[in-house]
Every structure is written in C-alpha cells, then in structure tokens.
Scaffold this motif. Structure first.
Motif, PDB file in Angstrom:
ATOM      1  N   ALA A   8       0.870  -1.173   0.000  1.00 29.67           N
ATOM      2  CA  ALA A   8       0.000   0.000   0.000  1.00 29.67           C
ATOM      3  C   ALA A   8       0.905   1.220   0.000  1.00 29.67           C
ATOM      4  O   ALA A   8       2.057   1.144   0.436  1.00 29.67           O
ATOM      5  N   HIS A  13      -3.339   5.658   0.090  1.00 26.58           N
ATOM      6  CA  HIS A  13      -4.137   4.666   0.815  1.00 26.58           C
ATOM      7  C   HIS A  13      -4.198   4.911   2.316  1.00 26.58           C
ATOM      8  O   HIS A  13      -4.951   4.237   3.016  1.00 26.58           O
ATOM      9  N   ASN A  62      -3.412  -1.631   5.881  1.00 26.97           N
ATOM     10  CA  ASN A  62      -3.813  -1.817   4.487  1.00 26.97           C
ATOM     11  C   ASN A  62      -2.811  -2.684   3.732  1.00 26.97           C
ATOM     12  O   ASN A  62      -3.195  -3.509   2.888  1.00 26.97           O
ATOM     13  N   ALA A  63      -1.522  -2.510   4.021  1.00 31.74           N
ATOM     14  CA  ALA A  63      -0.513  -3.364   3.387  1.00 31.74           C
ATOM     15  C   ALA A  63      -0.693  -4.817   3.821  1.00 31.74           C
ATOM     16  O   ALA A  63      -0.544  -5.748   3.012  1.00 31.74           O
ATOM     17  N   ALA A 123      -3.461  -6.392   1.892  1.00 27.25           N
ATOM     18  CA  ALA A 123      -3.000  -6.782   0.562  1.00 27.25           C
ATOM     19  C   ALA A 123      -2.176  -8.065   0.631  1.00 27.25           C
ATOM     20  O   ALA A 123      -2.295  -8.953  -0.226  1.00 27.25           O
ATOM     21  N   TYR A 171      -2.932  -2.802  -2.711  1.00 26.80           N
ATOM     22  CA  TYR A 171      -4.152  -2.378  -2.027  1.00 26.80           C
ATOM     23  C   TYR A 171      -4.920  -1.379  -2.885  1.00 26.80           C
ATOM     24  O   TYR A 171      -4.341  -0.535  -3.560  1.00 26.80           O
TER      25      TYR A 171
END
Length: 324
Positions: A21, A26, A36-37, A40, A55
């Motif tokens: 991300a 993001h 968020n990473a 993903a 992401y």
C-alpha cells in the motif's frame, strides 16, 4: 512459476508473495498504512503461486465483506441491526455492600434468539477488524441509558486498538458533549497490557480523556507488567485486581500475598481498588479486611439485562417499522 535456488546442491522452488500500500493514496498515518498493506498481503497469500497484490478500493470492499464474519458472527450485520446491547453488573462498596457503580458488559442478540457474551464477541470483532466500531457503539448505547438514569455511574471497557485510535477521543468528546452530566459519571476501563504497550501514547490518551471529565480504571491489574513508575505517572482513579488471583485466595498463599501487596501499593498511591470474581463470602470478608474498596462478582451481584429507556425504545421501534 517459482524461482530456482541452489541449496546444498539441490534446487528448491521458492514462491514469492507480496502485498503493498502507498501513502498518502491509501493512508496518511503509519498504523492505517501498515494495516492496508497487511490486507493486501493476506490476499496475496491466497494465491496458488507467486504474486503481488496492491491495495485498492476493490480489495478493501472484498476484505471487509470477507472479514466481517468471524466465529459464525456477522459483526457488520449485528452493528447495522442494533443487536449489540449492554448488560450491567453492580460493583458494591466493600463495607456497606451497597452498589457504588456498574460495569457495562457487552452482549450480542443472535438471530436464533440466543445471546453471546464478550468472550465470544470481542475476539470475533477483533478478527473482523471491527472492534473499534463495537466500542463506539457501546459508548453511544450507555451514554443514552445514563441520560435516562441520572446519578448512575458506569464503567466501560475499551480495547487496546480503540485506545490507540485517532477517532476515539473525538467520538468520546462528541458523545459527552451531546449528553450533559454523563462525563463525571463515566469510568473508562483499559487493560493493563494496553497501558504498557506504549506508555507515552497511553499517558497522552489518558490525559486527554481526563480533561473531558471522565474517570480512568486499569482492568485485570496484576495480569500484565505495569511497573511502579508507569502506574505512578498514569492518571489512574481505579485499579481492578485480576480475578484470576482473587478466586484462588482460599487455596493459594501466593495469591493472598500478591493481592494484598497490590492493595497496599494502590493505597500508597491513593488509588481505589476493585476485586473482581469474588465468588464466596469468606473471600469477600478477607478482601474487605485488607482494605479493598469495592467488590465485583456473581456472589456479590449477578449480571442483569439493561433495558432501553422507554423513549429510546419507542424510537427504535419506529425505526424498525420505517425500514420494514
């Protein structure tokens, strides 16, 4: 296809999976960016071979839907359908045995008519990444009930993730602003583990909450590793002694020594104490002799339902009728 690597003269297949991300596209803070990473990366791990997942909005929607159900509980549906409700348990003065305040306890009304408690709901909400939403909902619910019962004092547990969230203080301030007279009757409970994970950030959060007028309690005290230095510098009003030590007082000299030491420490610091999981009268009397201020447990007072105030219940019925 995998990469080939030589290892001791033999070829080994290696799969490479990555998730990423970027900031500020993001997220604009490190905590959200890493979350968020990780989302993903979780998706990349589902791939059969090597792969890279970036992401994006579509992934966020997919993961939210997939993670919303945990341990057979659809957390999003429970929130949207207002099936998360508070129960309460009285915490009594150790000497008079009269209720001093209550603890709000998390309950979930299941679609089949049953009910789930915090032991099942909290892990499911944490796994779904929705524990902050649950904590915010509980704050909203108990603030409304406290408005309907002037003079009632309530203790509310919040998760470590909620304590660290940027949104918590703003939401707390908004709720207290909309409910005059609630702040001075509200006790926010944090776990000992949350308190020591980042002492500097914890102190800042506690100071900010104290500035709003609420009281602060450390829950499950004795289970973690709070140092005397941290305890002395945190603005704590109440220590709740971990029930795992309290329930064995009659059988364990080690637990008796440990609990009495905690009580002496709290008294030295001028902090009130609550003994959790008080299960018999002998234990209650012993704790009172040692100077514990408050007692909590099924022997003292059972958990009870907490109905909505009449006006709020009518409004909820109207909402359900409009959405039917």
């Amino acid at each position: 296809a995998g990469l080939a690597a030589a290892a001791g003269g033999a070829a080994a297949a290696v799969r490479l999976r990555m998730g990423a991300a970027t900031a500020p596209q993001h997220a604009d803070d490190a905590e959200t960016l890493m979350r968020n990473a990780n989302l993903a990366f979780d998706e990349a791990r589902r791939l059969s071979g090597s792969g890279f997942v970036f992401y994006g909005p579509q992934l966020a929607a997919t993961m939210t839907t997939r993670r919303a159900t945990a341990d057979g509980i659809d957390i999003l549906a429970a929130l949207n359908e207002r099936r998360i409700v508070p129960a309460r348990q009285a915490i009594v003065d150790a000497v008079t045995r009269q209720p001093a305040f209550h603890e709000a306890l998390l309950r979930l009304r299941l679609p089949d008519g049953g009910e789930a408690g915090a032991a099942r709901l909290v892990p499911a909400a944490e796994k779904a990444g929705l524990i902050e939403a649950v904590d915010h909902r509980m704050l909203e619910l108990i603030a409304a009930r406290m408005m309907g019962e002037p003079g009632l004092r309530i203790a509310l547990n919040i998760s470590p993730r909620t304590l660290a969230s940027r949104a918590w203080l703003g939401n707390l301030a908004a709720q207290l602003g909309a409910c005059p007279g609630v702040a001075e009757r509200l006790i926010i409970e944090i776990t000992e583990t949350a308190a020591v994970e980042d002492p500097g950030a914890t102190r800042a959060s506690l100071d900010a909450m104290k500035a709003l007028g609420v009281f602060i309690a450390i829950d499950d005290f004795g289970a973690g590793h709070t140092s005397f230095r941290h305890l002395r510098h945190f603005p704590i009003d109440l220590l709740k002694i971990d029930g795992a030590f309290v329930q064995n007082l009659a059988r364990s000299s080690d637990d008796r020594f440990f609990v009495r030491t905690l009580v002496d420490l709290a008294q030295h610091l001028g902090i009130a104490t609550v003994a959790e999981w008080v299960e018999d009268e002998d234990t209650a009397r012993l704790l009172t002799q040692w100077g514990v201020d408050y007692l909590q447990g099924e022997h003292i007072a059972p958990v009870t339902a907490w109905p909505e105030p009449a006006g709020l219940a009518v409004e909820r019925a109207r909402e359900r009728a409009r959405s039917a």
